[in-house]
Scaffold this active site. Structure first.
Site, PDB file in Angstrom:
ATOM      1  N   GLY A 497      44.705  38.523  42.975  1.00 55.84           N
ATOM      2  CA  GLY A 497      46.181  39.022  43.427  1.00 55.84           C
ATOM      3  C   GLY A 497      46.254  39.333  44.894  1.00 55.84           C
ATOM      4  O   GLY A 497      45.183  39.040  45.499  1.00 55.84           O
ATOM      5  N   GLY A 500      44.135  42.578  45.437  1.00 52.81           N
ATOM      6  CA  GLY A 500      42.803  42.876  44.976  1.00 52.81           C
ATOM      7  C   GLY A 500      42.363  41.904  44.213  1.00 52.81           C
ATOM      8  O   GLY A 500      42.981  40.783  43.679  1.00 52.81           O
ATOM      9  N   VAL A 502      40.521  41.565  39.903  1.00 49.54           N
ATOM     10  CA  VAL A 502      40.120  42.384  38.756  1.00 49.54           C
ATOM     11  C   VAL A 502      38.819  41.774  37.944  1.00 49.54           C
ATOM     12  O   VAL A 502      38.749  40.602  37.916  1.00 49.54           O
ATOM     13  CB  VAL A 502      41.324  42.144  37.644  1.00 49.54           C
ATOM     14  CG1 VAL A 502      40.954  42.702  36.454  1.00 49.54           C
ATOM     15  CG2 VAL A 502      42.499  42.755  38.321  1.00 49.54           C
ATOM     16  N   LYS A 518      40.299  46.965  38.502  1.00 50.08           N
ATOM     17  CA  LYS A 518      41.013  46.348  39.509  1.00 50.08           C
ATOM     18  C   LYS A 518      40.429  47.032  40.956  1.00 50.08           C
ATOM     19  O   LYS A 518      40.688  48.338  41.277  1.00 50.08           O
ATOM     20  CB  LYS A 518      42.583  46.760  39.364  1.00 50.08           C
ATOM     21  CG  LYS A 518      43.472  46.077  40.523  1.00 50.08           C
ATOM     22  CD  LYS A 518      44.895  46.324  40.399  1.00 50.08           C
ATOM     23  CE  LYS A 518      45.664  45.811  41.668  1.00 50.08           C
ATOM     24  NZ  LYS A 518      47.207  46.355  41.414  1.00 50.08           N
ATOM     25  N   ASP A 624      58.994  44.541  39.176  1.00 49.77           N
ATOM     26  CA  ASP A 624      58.414  43.112  39.117  1.00 49.77           C
ATOM     27  C   ASP A 624      58.022  42.701  37.629  1.00 49.77           C
ATOM     28  O   ASP A 624      57.153  42.224  37.419  1.00 49.77           O
ATOM     29  CB  ASP A 624      57.082  43.222  39.780  1.00 49.77           C
ATOM     30  CG  ASP A 624      56.383  41.902  40.244  1.00 49.77           C
ATOM     31  OD1 ASP A 624      57.269  40.910  40.144  1.00 49.77           O
ATOM     32  OD2 ASP A 624      55.427  41.955  40.548  1.00 49.77           O
TER      33      ASP A 624
END
Length: 825
Positions: A497, A500, A502, A518, A624
């Site tokens: 993303g 960062g 995962v 993450k 979000d």
């Protein structure tokens, strides 16, 4: 007041008919208007009054001079007009409006984002009376032509913001000496800001944020002594902040954030006594100390110097800035104590001192100030934490990463402070023992001091400091996570993303504890802030429908770089987006969610939001909500995650979205799911989450993303569903669901199921209403969905828990590979 509202009021004042002409008959203007109407698509019918039955000066949006009845202003702002002709969506020709003084076509759909979109400017450049020109919030592309400099020097307003205009600002702009407002924000403009801009000495409003400008800020900008608002944020500007700004003694807002500015903060900027709204220099590469002269900004409301490389101590002179409401010094290299002089900031509401090297005890005066948020995390504070004032609210204060703090309220989960031992007699003997000990370890102290100096220089944060999210949490180190993920192997990468990556990992090989790790990319601007937001949001909240955090790691890697990571439960069934929009491989069985499963997941999300909005103190806005942020466990229970954009709201304002105050940190969320009021600078609210949830429900049951290619020109998912509810349900329902409820014929749905589906769609429609005050609370929504589920269970003969099922064992490992996308995105 937001910049958007400032411009709206400004334009309302300017919609005045000031000019007239005696050179042509008014019939020319009428014909030109009708020609103009023929070249646009009018979905709202705002031009329906443009006909022969009404005198053209009374047509909608048209203003005429009083004496000669010539068109002097054309204001079609927010009419959603679309320019059309047989070839493209270019703007109509404006030839014929020779006496035009004001042309406002904001917030429509003008242009195709193509190179020739700005050709229409040639048709109005000779309008010698033109004073206001605004085409903001359209779809104009191409390069800004040099002919812009040929407009009349009477032009006072030029608005081209929120388009797709490329290239540089032509130096010929210096000819527009009458400009008082220039807005080119949110385009794709690049190159340097021309030094010739300094010749616009009537300019009061200069807004070019959100472009790709590079080079330095021209020193000539100091010649514009009339400036009141200056926003150059979110560009790629380099170099120093020009000291010539000192001459701009009318400025009340300076925003230079999110650039690559370097050097020291000029003392001269601190001498701009008119600054009252904000001075925002955050997210740059500024060095040196905070100038003591900052105390001269006695009228300033917001000071943001966070995310730079500032050193030295917090100046005590800040105590003179008695109008400050927000002070952010986070993520610098500041050291020393918090000066007691700050106790004079009686109006301060938000303080951010995190990620520095500050030390000493927490000042007592912080408990007496009426703060709304206080962030002292990741410093070297020590001693007992107060229990009064803001320190009574664990959700409003952050103290993580200060390993020498103790006491405080229970919710902070700090160790108790040790009691002081009683003094004993025999002082002389004690002194002899102390002297002996001191002499014997003197050499050791010298050696250790050298080691500590090197140690502190090498790392900003202690490697072992982990946010105390919960005392009972599993504590992990960088080495633990490295081993758990096989060295962060690409084979274990399950998602990426903006902040960062995962990784799937096994934290305990004996118990086979499978986790999602993450790892934040700290080189990405905003990653540290996202990490802190998630830590804060997840620290004190627990709910069956929220992703469970196991631990946090703040350390350094083996190369000496800062390292931050969060560890979550792994959701083996991936995220909801993958189930709604599967990309099947040949070796993979097709995925499908039936009606009750979809409704169950929607209720899970509603339950999580109800907890965040009404059972957290203060309330939390997620900001979000979307399918990729809803993870599914082995029983297909939905869990909301990714709190990187979450915001804490004061209880009394959590649902108050009537204020026009803007959050100048930018628009929140993801395109298609974000509430429309956020685009106007309105602060995040629980109503914004309800809007996103409404879009989520519509997507769950239509199978269409809000960004589907069919949604354009003002047509969206909300408008797609609304007209079909009464008669054409089969036209909007996900074909996979239609197949389930009606069989392969896809022709029949029984009345009970149809009514349940209609009710679900109605919930989605009302939640996604355009205006916040028309949306229900999430608690009411949850009750409605529970009621619909009862009816559906009864009509289909479902068992109450039939919507929950474990994924087939063959699917588990495959689904686990993609389970991290929520956390990443």
């Amino acid at each position: 007041m937001s910049l958007w509202m400032f411009w709206l009021i400004y334009m309302q004042v300017f919609q005045v008919s000031l000019g007239s002409s005696i050179h042509q008959g008014n019939n020319t203007d009428k014909l030109s208007l009708l020609h103009f109407k023929a070249k646009v698509h009018d979905p709202l019918g705002v031009l329906s009054s443009w006909n022969e039955s009404i005198q053209f000066c009374e047509w909608y949006g048209v203003s005429c001079g009083h004496k000669h009845q010539r068109v002097t202003a054309l204001n079609l702002r927010s009419s959603k007009l679309v320019a059309v002709n047989q070839f493209s969506g270019r703007a109509p020709n404006f030839t014929g409006f020779n006496d035009l003084q004001y042309l406002n076509w904001e917030a429509n759909n003008l242009g195709n984002g193509e190179d020739d979109d700005l050709q229409f400017l040639y048709s109005i450049v000779n309008c010698s009376s033109l004073r206001g020109l605004s085409f903001e919030s359209n779809n104009l592309g191409g390069i800004l032509p040099r002919i812009i400099g040929n407009f009349s020097n009477k032009l006072s307003e030029l608005g081209l913001g929120d388009n797709q205009i490329r290239g540089s600002i032509p130096s010929e702009i210096e000819n527009l000496i009458g400009l008082t407002r220039l807005s080119m924000k949110q385009n794709r403009l690049s190159g340097s800001i021309p030094s010739s801009i300094g010749k616009l000495q009537s300019l009061g409003f200069l807004d070019i944020y959100g472009n790709e400008f590079s080079g330095s800020i021209p020193s000539s900008i100091g010649n514009i002594t009339t400036l009141q608002i200056l926003d150059l944020s979110f560009n790629n500007l380099l170099g120093i902040i020009p000291s010539t700004l000192e001459k701009c003694q009318r400025l009340f807002l300076i925003q230079f954030s999110n650039n690559k500015l370097s050097g020291k903060i000029p003392i001269e900027v601190m001498g701009i006594s008119s600054l009252s709204w904000a001075l925002d220099l955050s997210n740059n590469q500024l060095v040196g100390s905070v100038p003591a002269e900052v105390g001269e900004l006695v009228h300033l409301g917001i000071l943001d110097l966070s995310h730079n490389k500032l050193t030295g101590e917090i100046p005590a002179t800040l105590g003179s800035c008695t109008s400050l409401e927000s002070l952010y010094l986070d993520d610098n290299f500041l050291q020393g104590n918090i000066p007691k002089a700050l106790d004079s900031l009686k109006g301060i509401r938000k303080l951010g001192f995190s990620l520095n090297n500050l030390s000493g005890k927490i000042p007592e005066f912080l408990r007496t100030i009426k703060l709304q948020s206080l962030n002292l995390s990741f410093n070297n504070f020590e001693g007992e934490v107060p229990t009064e004032g803001i320190f009574k609210n664990a959700s409003a204060v952050s103290l993580v990463g200060n390993t020498n703090l103790c006491g405080g309220i229970f919710e902070l989960h700090l160790p108790p402070c040790s009691a002081k031992g009683d003094k004993k007699n025999g002082g002389s003997s004690l002194k002899l023992i102390l002297v002996s000990v001191i002499l014997s370890v003197l050499l050791l102290i010298v050696v250790l001091s050298l080691i500590i100096v090197y140690y502190l220089w090498k790392r900003k944060l202690k490697a072992s400091s982990t946010p105390p999210l919960l005392v009972s949490m599993l504590q992990v180190s960088y080495d633990n996570l490295l081993k758990a993920t096989s060295g962060f192997s690409s084979d274990n990468l399950i998602g990426k993303g903006r902040y960062g990556s995962v990784y799937k990992g096994i934290l305990d090989y004996e118990q086979q504890t499978v986790v999602a790790v993450k790892v934040f990319n700290l080189q990405h601007q905003g990653a540290t802030r996202s990490f802190l937001a998630e830590c804060e949001a997840l620290r004190n909240i627990r709910h069956r429908n929220l992703v469970k955090i196991i631990s946090a790691c703040v350390s350094i890697d083996f190369q000496g770089n800062d390292f931050k990571a969060l560890v979550y439960d792994l959701m083996v069934n991936g995220n909801l987006d993958e189930w709604l929009h599967p990309v099947n491989e040949a070796s993979e069985a097709p995925r499908h969610l039936h009606i009750l499963q979809r409704l169950n997941i929607a209720i899970d999300v509603a339950s999580a939001l109800a907890y965040l909005h009404f059972h957290c103190q203060p309330p939390i806005v997620h900001s979000d909500i979307k399918p990729s942020n809803v993870l599914l466990d082995d029983e297909m229970i939905g869990h909301v995650g990714d709190f990187g954009l979450a915001r804490f709201l004061p209880q009394e304002t959590s649902q108050n979205i009537s204020s026009n105050s803007a959050s100048y940190t930018g628009i929140l969320g993801t395109t298609g799911y974000t509430a429309p009021e956020y685009a106007m600078g309105i602060k995040p609210s629980t109503s914004g989450d309800v809007y996103s949830f409404g879009i989520l429900i519509l997507e769950i049951f239509t199978g269409k993303r809000p960004t589907n290619e069919i949604f354009k020109d003002g047509f969206n998912l909300h408008n797609f569903v609304t007209p079909a509810l009464a008669e054409n349900l089969s036209e909007i329902i996900d074909p996979m669901l239609l197949q389930e409820v009606a069989g392969e014929s896809k022709m029949w749905i029984n009345d009970e199921i149809k009514q349940c589906l209609v009710s679900v769609f109605q919930v989605g429609v009302v939640c996604s209403a355009e205006f916040p005050n028309e949306r229900p609370s999430i608690c009411d929504v949850e009750v409605q969905l529970q009621s619909i589920r009862k009816k559906l269970v009864k009509s289909r003969g479902y068992r109450e828990n039939q919507g929950r099922r474990k994924a087939p064992s063959a699917e588990v490992s495959k689904n686990a590979e993609s389970a991290g996308s929520l956390i990443c995105d």
